[in-house]
Scaffold this active site. Structure first.
Site, PDB file in Angstrom:
ATOM      1  CG  HIS A   1      -4.602   4.852  -1.815  1.00 35.93           C
ATOM      2  ND1 HIS A   1      -5.514   4.083  -2.336  1.00 35.93           N
ATOM      3  CD2 HIS A   1      -3.910   4.275  -0.676  1.00 35.93           C
ATOM      4  CE1 HIS A   1      -5.799   3.075  -1.513  1.00 35.93           C
ATOM      5  NE2 HIS A   1      -4.732   2.982  -0.896  1.00 35.93           N
TER       6      HIS A   1
ATOM      7  CB  SER B   1      -0.838   0.006   1.336  1.00 35.94           C
ATOM      8  OG  SER B   1      -0.096   0.103   2.420  1.00 35.94           O
TER       9      SER B   1
ATOM     10  CE1 TYR C   1      -4.331  -3.127  -7.652  1.00 36.83           C
ATOM     11  CE2 TYR C   1      -2.420  -1.680  -7.404  1.00 36.83           C
ATOM     12  CZ  TYR C   1      -3.844  -2.183  -8.274  1.00 36.83           C
ATOM     13  OH  TYR C   1      -4.343  -1.007  -8.741  1.00 36.83           O
ATOM     14  NE  ARG C   2      -7.761  -5.171   0.738  1.00 39.98           N
ATOM     15  CZ  ARG C   2      -8.099  -4.004   0.008  1.00 39.98           C
ATOM     16  NH1 ARG C   2      -7.345  -3.559  -0.784  1.00 39.98           N
ATOM     17  NH2 ARG C   2      -9.069  -4.026  -0.385  1.00 39.98           N
TER      18      ARG C   2
ATOM     19  CB  SER D   1      -1.976  -3.746  13.477  1.00 36.36           C
ATOM     20  OG  SER D   1      -2.712  -5.063  13.100  1.00 36.36           O
ATOM     21  NE  ARG D   2       6.794  -0.783  12.768  1.00 40.75           N
ATOM     22  CZ  ARG D   2       7.385   0.245  12.065  1.00 40.75           C
ATOM     23  NH1 ARG D   2       6.739   0.672  11.061  1.00 40.75           N
ATOM     24  NH2 ARG D   2       8.395   0.892  12.563  1.00 40.75           N
TER      25      ARG D   2
END
Length: 448
Positions: free
Chosen positions: A252, A238, A255-256, A406-407
């Site tokens: 922006h 991202s 893609y996941r 999560s970061r």
């Protein structure tokens, strides 16, 4: 070993050995020359043929010299000659076999082009992949491996392109997640062109929280875990780019790939993502270029993809409490799991490969544009809208905040360094600021 034997034999033995050595030495360069001129496909047969040739021809000449030695020097010299010649023959054959073995080993490794491809690509990334390279090579045929290589490659290509324009360097921040996985965050701040540019890769796994599972079920997913646990694996790239110049748009993309293992061991999988543009001012040529590049990528896979995903993008990036879109759109899709894993991955790959050509020409076009303080203030107001959407509606941000470990820095990387909120701000009618508001409130078709 042959040299040690030769040092201990008589003069006649050394003489006989010298008679024998030319045949050995002359064969070596011939074999080496032949090898380097051969194609890999028939290397094995040719080398074996060379070995057989040595065994027949050279041994015949060796026996001829042996007969002469027997008549001239007697039985004792014959024994020494045999010892010397046998040692040389053994050494040479051993050398040939070692050579053959080494070359066959190299061919065996080289034949696996995909493994070599993985190693070669890793050299060009901003960092090594999140998953260990040995594991990626072991699972080179799996979609998750192909996707991880794609997102690392996309990150590197985009960062290099931005660095070339800006002149600055991305800070590469590799991080790990205690619950499983990690990521590579690349951030460029206070550059010559970009106020803040972030390109983030994450590969995480573990168990979905109930909140995250609830979010997915609300989109129609039927998820059946074991004792309330749902093993998952998610990965993606991202990026959000906030330029200093208000005439260069914010861009922006994301893609996941997502994978969930259910109670019976079966897996659900899907892809999501898209690319969208958020200009501060309308430039018709920029917008047409941006949408045309995306449409071309979509059309390679299905003639209806662009129209479908463009509409989805307009609807998704909509700030409901403002009644306006975040930008002028692009493409967006989620939960894409048909017609097949291979075909969807190919589509995602085509889309990811557009991030440089759809955006960098626009950046270069406006590099030297001048701007006023009023135009800069309007950019800050539009950035405020960007922040509102990301924190209130963005699905990826919400999933990240709901996932343990999560970061946060990477999740909020999308936010600009500076933004502005003005009370009851409304631009004058007929102004360029009012022009873009009209487009944001009534999305347009930019290409047919």
């Amino acid at each position: 070993m042959a040299s040690l034997v030769l040092c201990g034999v008589s003069r006649s033995g050394r003489t006989a050995a010298r008679l024998f050595m030319p045949y050995c030495r002359s064969d070596v360069p011939n074999a080496m020359t032949s090898y380097f001129s051969l194609k890999k496909a028939h290397l094995t047969g040719t080398l074996l043929s060379r070995t057989r040739c040595f065994s027949h021809t050279t041994c015949r000449k060796f026996m001829s010299h042996l007969a002469k030695a027997n008549t001239q020097s007697g039985r004792s010299r014959k024994r020494m000659f045999i010892a010397a010649g046998a040692a040389i023959l053994a050494g040479y054959v051993t050398g040939v076999m070692h050579f053959l073995k080494a070359e066959m080993t190299s061919v065996s490794v080289g034949d696996d082009e995909e493994e070599d491809d993985i190693l070669q690509k890793c050299k060009g990334f901003m960092s090594m992949p999140v998953t260990d390279v040995k594991l990626l090579r072991q699972k080179k045929g799996e979609t998750s491996t192909s996707m991880e290589m794609l997102i690392m490659e996309t990150q590197a290509a985009f960062c290099r392109a931005l660095e070339e324009v800006d002149g600055g360097k991305f800070k590469v921040d590799r991080w790990e997640r205690d619950e499983g996985g990690g990521g590579v965050s690349c951030v460029l701040q206070d550059g010559e062109v970009f106020e803040k540019a972030g390109v983030n890769v994450s590969v995480v796994f573990g168990h979905l929280t109930e909140e995250a599972a609830k979010q997915m079920r609300s989109r129609g997913k039927t998820l059946k875990g074991v004792d309330g646990k749902l093993p998952f694996r998610a990965m993606g790239v991202s990026s959000v780019i906030h330029p200093k110049n208000p005439h260069i748009p914010t861009v922006h993309f994301n893609y996941r790939y997502f994978e969930i293992e259910e109670a019976d061991g079966s897996k659900q999988w899907w892809f999501g993502g898209g690319t969208d543009l958020t200009p501060v001012y309308i430039d018709q040529a920029d917008i047409v270029h941006f949408h045309s590049t995306l449409k071309e990528a979509c059309d390679k896979h299905h003639p209806k993809f662009y129209a479908k995903f463009k509409k989805w993008c307009d609807e998704y990036f909509f700030i409901r409490h403002r009644g306006e879109s975040r930008g002028i759109g692009g493409i967006f899709f989620d939960d894409l799991d048909s017609p097949s894993q291979k075909e969807v991955f190919a589509f995602v790959k085509s889309c990811a490969e557009t991030v440089v050509p759809c955006y960098l020409p626009i950046v270069r076009k406006h590099l030297n544009d001048t701007f006023t303080s009023q135009e800069k203030d309007w950019q800050q107001v539009r950035r405020g809208r960007y922040v509102e959407f990301n924190l209130v509606y963005d699905r990826g941000v919400k999933f990240g905040l709901a996932t343990p470990g999560s970061r946060i820095e990477s999740i909020l990387m999308s936010l600009p360094l500076t933004a502005r909120w003005e009370y009851m701000h409304e631009p004058p009618k007929g102004s360029r600021e009012a022009q873009i508001l009209e487009v944001l409130r009534n999305p347009k078709q930019w290409v047919s």
